[in-house]
Design an enzyme around this catalytic site. Structure first.
Site, mmCIF file in Angstrom:
data_model
loop_
_atom_site.group_PDB
_atom_site.id
_atom_site.type_symbol
_atom_site.label_atom_id
_atom_site.label_comp_id
_atom_site.label_asym_id
_atom_site.label_seq_id
_atom_site.Cartn_x
_atom_site.Cartn_y
_atom_site.Cartn_z
ATOM 1 N N GLU A 61 -20.359 1.689 -44.751
ATOM 2 C CA GLU A 61 -20.720 0.415 -44.126
ATOM 3 C C GLU A 61 -20.683 0.577 -42.614
ATOM 4 O O GLU A 61 -19.716 1.111 -42.061
ATOM 5 C CB GLU A 61 -19.760 -0.708 -44.524
ATOM 6 C CG GLU A 61 -19.816 -1.121 -45.981
ATOM 7 C CD GLU A 61 -18.861 -2.270 -46.293
ATOM 8 O OE1 GLU A 61 -18.400 -2.935 -45.326
ATOM 9 O OE2 GLU A 61 -18.556 -2.493 -47.478
ATOM 10 N N GLU A 91 -12.450 -0.515 -49.822
ATOM 11 C CA GLU A 91 -11.420 -1.123 -48.975
ATOM 12 C C GLU A 91 -10.133 -1.419 -49.753
ATOM 13 O O GLU A 91 -9.614 -2.550 -49.722
ATOM 14 C CB GLU A 91 -11.982 -2.384 -48.296
ATOM 15 C CG GLU A 91 -13.136 -2.041 -47.363
ATOM 16 C CD GLU A 91 -13.777 -3.242 -46.691
ATOM 17 O OE1 GLU A 91 -13.433 -4.381 -47.047
ATOM 18 O OE2 GLU A 91 -14.616 -3.036 -45.791
#
Length: 606
Positions: free
Chosen positions: A367, A236
């Site tokens: 994820e 991220e």
């Protein structure tokens, strides 16, 4: 994963009780918790007190022999084997620091977000229940010991210990740099040793940190690991605090977004070059590459342009994070698996295939998942009307997995918050078991249903498919056998697939599994427990327990078998998960007998 402030300020009041759980039963040297309980608060107080006085001993990690990496396997080949898996979330990825850099939070950081200390048995739990891949998120910036960005040797040893457990268990293992881009006390400009940020003006320090850290990771994880170890450059990566932090613009309408896209590409290139230049197995190791915030839409917007140039051929994977139900615990988006969510999954997965997979670049959904409760980030209070039901998760993630199998897109659940009922975990780390085994089995089955490759199936020997009349009972039977070679190749478990239908005239219907009597064939119906129950030799699955005659993986047996009650007279596929222990007991091969059941076909996949 986006953490709530609630978790960042939670103390470890329950840890004492947790030491009487399965987390304390692992073999190997496990570092003890620091004295003082290891609490963490929003001010960034290090768990266990002053990091410089960390009382823990360095984990003892034995050197591993060098192994050969199979460079002939492409990233797409490996993605097809990765299937479904889980994240060891909120453990080695703790991210707080007190603002004094360089900082070293020591081994106590592992439990500072409330998870139990990781053990080998916890790691094994996933693969023993059908998972093939584990992602091990690791934060590095708060484990530096000097001005040269040197990673604490104790921390590196602990990471290697956990990675080794996962490799030895048979997983594909993803190792990354996780939270060194962080929200807490981020300065502008970026302070030296404080990690990195994808932001204009901070290019120099960010690149200096990333190159230094990845040089050490690449040196520590190289020739001892084959293609089962995969690197992920960043987690991220983003411009913390920017208005487009989580939704960067790729159309040129935002100048800072445009600069951030370019900077991230440079950082990914720097890390990839650092990995490749370490030589050895890392010259051909698979590496996962994210777009900004590891976002789905940023990746789709850029397509192949997000990827760096690579000296190795066919070794890059794209990676995205996708929370189709709750948007990563933000409390936004649909909380139910409705028509809109279903259509989005279908269209986005087709687009991922078109822009990446069809060009030989696999995509890993690093994820996904859904928390059982959501919290308001400003008040740290539960969102009263937030609802994601079990059925929502079951249907949504099974549907997502069906496209994952179709396009060879591995899916990794974000497993975290074990101590709170709000968690997204599928693995109970206290008791070393699945939280919702039927849901996990359905997701794995949905992936495998779409990915079943007949060319990769083990050879069936002594095949006797069909039925024969038994005049004394009016039933029928069919028998299938697999050779010992077919079973022995399934070192870390296998999935057995049978296509069966009930014999209408049969008074009862059962499937029985057992070892072949010897290598020349025959059955021994009394010697195999299959690791399920104390004396039962029958291992049976029920049909017709949900719409369409769906079946269970690893269904609970009974000592007398379980009647098969098809929802229709049509043939159905039955899947059995054979654990590593099951396969070890099948040294002479596997025999499958259908009682009152016609066995149309049988196949096994490692």
């Amino acid at each position: 994963m986006k953490k709530t402030n609630l978790l960042a300020i939670t103390t470890l009041l329950l840890l004492g009780a947790l030491f009487f759980s399965c987390s304390n039963s692992s073999s190997g040297s496990i570092p003890a918790l620091p004295s003082g309980g290891g609490s963490s608060d929003s001010s960034g107080t290090p768990p266990g007190g002053n990091p410089s006085s960390d009382p823990q001993e360095q984990p003892q990690v034995q050197p591993r022999p060098d192994v050969t990496l199979n460079a002939s396997l492409s990233a797409l080949d490996i993605a097809q084997k990765m299937e479904c898996g889980w994240n060891l979330g909120n453990s080695l990825d703790y991210r707080l620091c007190d603002g004094n850099y360089p900082c070293n939070y020591g081994l106590g950081a592992e439990t500072a977000w409330g998870e139990v200390l990781t053990t080998e048995q916890i790691i094994k739990t996933g693969i023993l229940n059908g998972y093939k891949t584990i992602r091990i998120p690791v934060t590095w910036f708060n484990h530096l010991v000097d001005a040269n960005y040197t990673i604490d040797p104790k921390w590196m040893a602990r990471v290697k210990q956990v990675v080794n457990w996962a490799i030895d268990a048979g997983y594909y293992v993803i190792l990354n740099e996780h939270h060194s881009v962080h929200e807490e006390k981020i300065s502008k400009p970026l302070q030296r040793y404080a990690g990195y940020i994808i932001r204009s003006g901070d290019e120099e320090e960010s690149k200096r940190f990333l190159e230094a850290v990845w040089k050490q990771i690449a040196a520590a994880f190289n020739n001892e690991y084959d293609e089962h170890l995969i690197f992920e450059t960043l987690n991220e990566p983003r411009n913390i605090g920017h208005e487009h932090e989580w939704s960067p613009k790729s159309d040129g309408s935002c100048e800072e977004c445009k600069a951030n896209i370019q900077l991230l590409k440079e950082c990914n290139q720097l890390i990839l070059n650092t990995i490749r230049s370490s030589g050895g197995n890392n010259a051909n190791r698979c590496v996962m590459i994210p777009a900004l915030c590891t976002g789905l839409q940023p990746a789709l917007d850029l397509g192949l342009q997000m990827l760096p140039a690579d000296s190795a051929s066919g070794k890059l994977m794209a990676t995205v994070h996708w929370y189709p139900l709750d948007g990563g615990n933000t409390g936004h988006y649909s909380h139910h698996f409705n028509v809109a969510a279903k259509n989005e999954i279908k269209s986005k997965m087709e687009e991922l295939n078109q822009k990446f997979v069809s060009h030989g670049i696999p995509v890993v959904i690093g994820e996904y998942g859904a928390t059982r409760k959501a919290y308001d980030w400003n008040t740290n209070q539960p969102i009263a009307d937030y609802v994601v039901t079990y059925q929502d998760r079951l249907e949504c993630f099974s549907y997502l997995a069906s496209f994952g199998g179709k396009y060879s897109v591995p899916l990794l659940n974000w497993d975290a918050d074990n101590q709170w009922k709000s968690g997204s975990n599928t693995i109970d780390r206290v008791n070393c078991k699945l939280v919702e085994p039927e849901c996990v089995a359905a997701i794995i089955k949905a992936w495998k249903d779409k990915s079943w490759d007949e060319a990769s199936l083990a050879t069936v020997t002594n095949l006797s498919v069909g039925s024969q009349s038994l005049p004394d009972s009016g039933s029928a039977w069919g028998c299938v056998e697999f050779s010992e070679q077919a079973i022995s190749s399934a070192k870390h478990g296998a999935v057995l697939k049978l296509n069966i239908e009930k014999i209408p005239a049969a008074p009862y219907s059962q499937i029985r599994l057992c070892p072949r009597q010897n290598s020349s064939g025959g059955e021994d119906w009394t010697s195999l427990d299959m690791g399920k129950n104390a004396g039962g030799k029958d291992f049976c699955a029920a049909i017709g327990e949900s719409e369409g005659g769906a079946v269970l993986i690893d269904a609970e047996p009974s000592s007398n078998g379980k009647d098969i009650q098809p929802s229709s007279d049509a043939a159905v596929d039955v899947y059995y998960w054979l654990s590593e222990a099951d396969c070890a007991r099948l040294s002479t091969g596997l025999a499958i007998r259908g009682l009152g059941v016609k066995i149309n076909s049988a196949s096994i996949k490692n």
